[in-house]
Design a protein around this motif. Structure first.
Motif, mmCIF file in Angstrom:
data_model
loop_
_atom_site.group_PDB
_atom_site.id
_atom_site.type_symbol
_atom_site.label_atom_id
_atom_site.label_comp_id
_atom_site.label_asym_id
_atom_site.label_seq_id
_atom_site.Cartn_x
_atom_site.Cartn_y
_atom_site.Cartn_z
ATOM 1 N N GLN A 407 0.836 -1.203 0.000
ATOM 2 C CA GLN A 407 0.000 0.000 0.000
ATOM 3 C C GLN A 407 0.872 1.253 0.000
ATOM 4 O O GLN A 407 0.526 2.250 -0.642
ATOM 5 C CB GLN A 407 -0.941 -0.015 1.210
ATOM 6 C CG GLN A 407 -2.045 -1.070 1.078
ATOM 7 C CD GLN A 407 -2.922 -1.181 2.303
ATOM 8 O OE1 GLN A 407 -2.516 -0.819 3.404
ATOM 9 N NE2 GLN A 407 -4.118 -1.711 2.128
ATOM 10 N N TYR A 408 2.007 1.183 0.704
ATOM 11 C CA TYR A 408 2.949 2.321 0.653
ATOM 12 C C TYR A 408 3.498 2.481 -0.766
ATOM 13 O O TYR A 408 3.552 3.595 -1.302
ATOM 14 C CB TYR A 408 4.090 2.090 1.639
ATOM 15 C CG TYR A 408 5.276 2.988 1.386
ATOM 16 C CD1 TYR A 408 5.241 4.328 1.739
ATOM 17 C CD2 TYR A 408 6.432 2.492 0.761
ATOM 18 C CE1 TYR A 408 6.325 5.168 1.482
ATOM 19 C CE2 TYR A 408 7.513 3.315 0.505
ATOM 20 C CZ TYR A 408 7.454 4.652 0.868
ATOM 21 O OH TYR A 408 8.522 5.478 0.603
ATOM 22 N N ALA A 409 3.905 1.364 -1.375
ATOM 23 C CA ALA A 409 4.444 1.427 -2.738
ATOM 24 C C ALA A 409 3.398 1.963 -3.713
ATOM 25 O O ALA A 409 3.715 2.749 -4.616
ATOM 26 C CB ALA A 409 4.924 0.037 -3.167
ATOM 27 N N ALA A 410 2.140 1.551 -3.538
ATOM 28 C CA ALA A 410 1.076 2.049 -4.414
ATOM 29 C C ALA A 410 0.893 3.556 -4.234
ATOM 30 O O ALA A 410 0.687 4.287 -5.210
ATOM 31 C CB ALA A 410 -0.229 1.317 -4.106
ATOM 32 N N SER A 411 1.007 4.042 -2.994
ATOM 33 C CA SER A 411 0.888 5.487 -2.738
ATOM 34 C C SER A 411 2.014 6.249 -3.428
ATOM 35 O O SER A 411 1.790 7.300 -4.037
ATOM 36 C CB SER A 411 0.918 5.763 -1.231
ATOM 37 O OG SER A 411 -0.160 5.157 -0.567
ATOM 38 N N VAL A 412 3.240 5.714 -3.327
ATOM 39 C CA VAL A 412 4.381 6.390 -3.960
ATOM 40 C C VAL A 412 4.221 6.411 -5.478
ATOM 41 O O VAL A 412 4.432 7.445 -6.136
ATOM 42 C CB VAL A 412 5.697 5.692 -3.557
ATOM 43 C CG1 VAL A 412 6.862 6.268 -4.361
ATOM 44 C CG2 VAL A 412 5.957 5.862 -2.071
ATOM 45 N N LEU A 413 3.846 5.262 -6.047
ATOM 46 C CA LEU A 413 3.689 5.206 -7.505
ATOM 47 C C LEU A 413 2.583 6.137 -7.986
ATOM 48 O O LEU A 413 2.711 6.781 -9.037
ATOM 49 C CB LEU A 413 3.409 3.766 -7.932
ATOM 50 C CG LEU A 413 4.612 2.815 -7.830
ATOM 51 C CD1 LEU A 413 4.196 1.389 -8.193
ATOM 52 C CD2 LEU A 413 5.741 3.273 -8.760
ATOM 53 N N LEU A 414 1.495 6.217 -7.230
ATOM 54 C CA LEU A 414 0.438 7.161 -7.607
ATOM 55 C C LEU A 414 0.965 8.598 -7.560
ATOM 56 O O LEU A 414 0.658 9.420 -8.426
ATOM 57 C CB LEU A 414 -0.754 7.009 -6.658
ATOM 58 C CG LEU A 414 -1.681 5.822 -6.943
ATOM 59 C CD1 LEU A 414 -2.654 5.606 -5.795
ATOM 60 C CD2 LEU A 414 -2.459 6.056 -8.239
#
Length: 519
Positions: A407-414
């Motif tokens: 979920q952290y990685a998804a936030s960064v990629l977004l």
């Protein structure tokens, strides 16, 4: 009887809030922010500066300066911290039980309000104790507890009352229970700060009874002591060659105290419409889960754009074919677009503007992009909890700890999808600024994940994020406030600081989740 019921309700509210991990997180955030807000004169900056001369850190100066800055912080953050209890009641099912009890709506709401005030009062007390410790280390002259107490009560009590009253009102009316209510209060908070400019003199008009933050009163108190002086509150540079200024212990006139008393009474008035609008957990007026969400303006926009969610559906198929973490991260990104389809046109607008807009317009693109992205990802780490799917998502390969990381990685990629093109355009000519943007996105994503996971609410991060964004828009020359580089003030030191904070937040969140394998 009512007094006993009120005391019981208020104590239950305080005990429930104090037992939560979010209270510890909030306390740590208050202590860290309060310490960071008071500049060390040894570094060439001071909290109060008159005509380029610094004001000695006496009890009156530190109390006035810290309470003024605290009013801005608690005015916004306090609302988001205490709001949302009725949504939890609806989600847990206890709301239906409360609605059938013989306790009157007025008594129930007053008890909840008293509990909110006591909780925020405890945070303010912790804030004041931090200032007393800071006074012992950096202050000038003796510590005068009564001066601190008087200043904090006059400046912060109306703000605490107003934040608690609005939180009760917004929770009592279904259309304001979602993110729409959060945004509306932010607008009210900004409008209140604008009101301060109408009373920036030693003579306070009666209109200042609506200045719940007390900023106009604080400015008037200082101007009454040094009429016509050029002064600033906050971290400002001073000339060490000039003789320091000393504020007297008593700054408050009878009129100022009367205005603050009137502000306190007016701050309670939102409880009246709350009593009239209170849904009392009736299934006809407020429904569990998604019924209340659909009524917020942002949710209505997402509902109107629901057909666009089909554009993100192929990502789910691709995610199913990708192995391991990559597929899980892509699935979280796709789910975000499906939940909030308004992100798709905004993403296209940001990408188009980043590619074709002139260089001078890029900071505005970043401002808009980071504001939308911050709100979008604020609940990414809490949506499983809100949807009661934590147990199910926690048993996916990698368990709870990997879910946190993905979920952290998804936030960064977004974040990079919204603002990455700007970083690419900045990188040839302004590499430090591009680096600051990437480090800021990584840091903010880590804080959103950590605060959301610890508090089980998006509001702790959202309040601090909006507060920081507002401060950054007004303090354009401070590198440490230019988290993503849109002011052009960020440097290698500030970018490194945000990278370090992000790494610590990510590591802390990972350890927190790894130690709780059951959820």
């Amino acid at each position: 009887m009512s007094g006993h019921v009120l005391a019981t309700l208020a104590l239950a509210e305080v005990r429930l809030r104090m037992r939560r991990a979010s209270t510890m997180v909030a306390l740590l955030a208050v202590v860290a922010l309060s310490w960071a807000m008071i500049a060390d004169p040894a570094g060439g900056e001071a909290l109060l500066v008159f005509n380029k001369a610094r004001v000695l850190y006496t009890s009156s100066a530190l109390a006035l300066g810290s309470a003024t800055l605290g009013a801005v912080l608690f005015g916004l953050g306090g609302f988001y911290l205490v709001r949302g209890r009725m949504s939890e009641d609806v989600r847990s099912g206890i709301g239906g039980v409360i609605g059938t009890t013989p306790v009157g709506s007025g008594v129930f709401l007053t008890g909840r309000w008293l509990g909110c005030v006591a909780y925020l009062g405890a945070l303010v007390a912790a804030f004041m104790l931090t200032m007393l410790v800071l006074h012992a280390l950096r202050g000038d002259g003796p510590i005068e507890p009564l001066v601190y107490l008087q200043t904090y009560v006059l400046l912060l009590l109306p703000m605490v009352f107003f934040a608690a009253s609005c939180a009760i009102l917004f929770d009592s009316w279904a259309p304001l229970m979602g993110k729409g209510g959060d945004l509306l209060f932010f607008v009210l908070w900004v409008a209140q700060l604008v009101l301060m400019t109408q009373g920036a003199s030693s003579e306070l008009p009666a209109l200042m009874v609506f200045d719940f933050s007390g900023l106009a009163v604080a400015v008037a108190a200082v101007q009454g002591f040094v009429s016509g002086a050029d002064f600033s509150i906050g971290s400002s540079k001073f000339d060490p060659a000039l003789t320091p200024v000393t504020l007297p212990s008593l700054l408050w006139s009878a009129r100022m105290m009367a205005l603050r008393g009137a502000s306190s009474l007016i701050a309670i008035l939102p409880l009246l419409p709350a009593w009239w609008l209170f849904h009392r957990y009736s299934p006809d007026r407020v429904k569990p889960g998604r019924a209340r969400v659909r009524r917020s303006p942002l949710a209505l926009l997402n509902a109107a754009l629901r057909p666009l969610a089909a554009l993100a559906a192929p990502l789910l198929g691709l995610a199913a074919r990708l192995p391991g973490v990559a597929g899980q991260v892509l699935a979280d990104i796709a789910l975000t677009f499906i939940i909030a389809p308004s992100a798709l046109p905004v993403l296209l607008l940001c990408a188009g503007a980043a590619l074709f807009a002139p260089s001078a317009a890029l900071p505005a693109v970043v401002m808009a992009g980071v504001a939308f992205w911050g709100i979008l990802v604020s609940d990414m780490s809490t949506r499983d909890f809100a949807a009661d799917t934590e147990d199910m998502t926690g048993v996916v390969g990698g368990g709870v700890a990997r879910r946190y990381l993905r979920q952290y990685a998804a936030s960064v990629l977004l974040g990079l999808m919204f603002m990455g093109p700007v970083a690419l355009r900045w990188s040839p000519a302004q590499p430090v600024r591009a680096l600051a943007l990437v480090a800021g996105v990584a840091c903010l994503a880590a804080l959103a994940s950590l605060f959301g996971r610890c508090s089980r609410s998006a509001r702790l991060f959202l309040s601090l994020f909006l507060f920081g964004l507002y401060v950054a828009l007004n303090a354009t020359r401070a590198p440490m406030l230019d988290a993503v580089g849109f002011n052009g003030a960020a440097n290698l030191h500030s970018a490194g600081m945000y990278a370090l904070v992000g790494a610590l937040a990510l590591a802390g969140g990972y350890l927190w989740n790894a130690s709780r394998p059951q959820r």
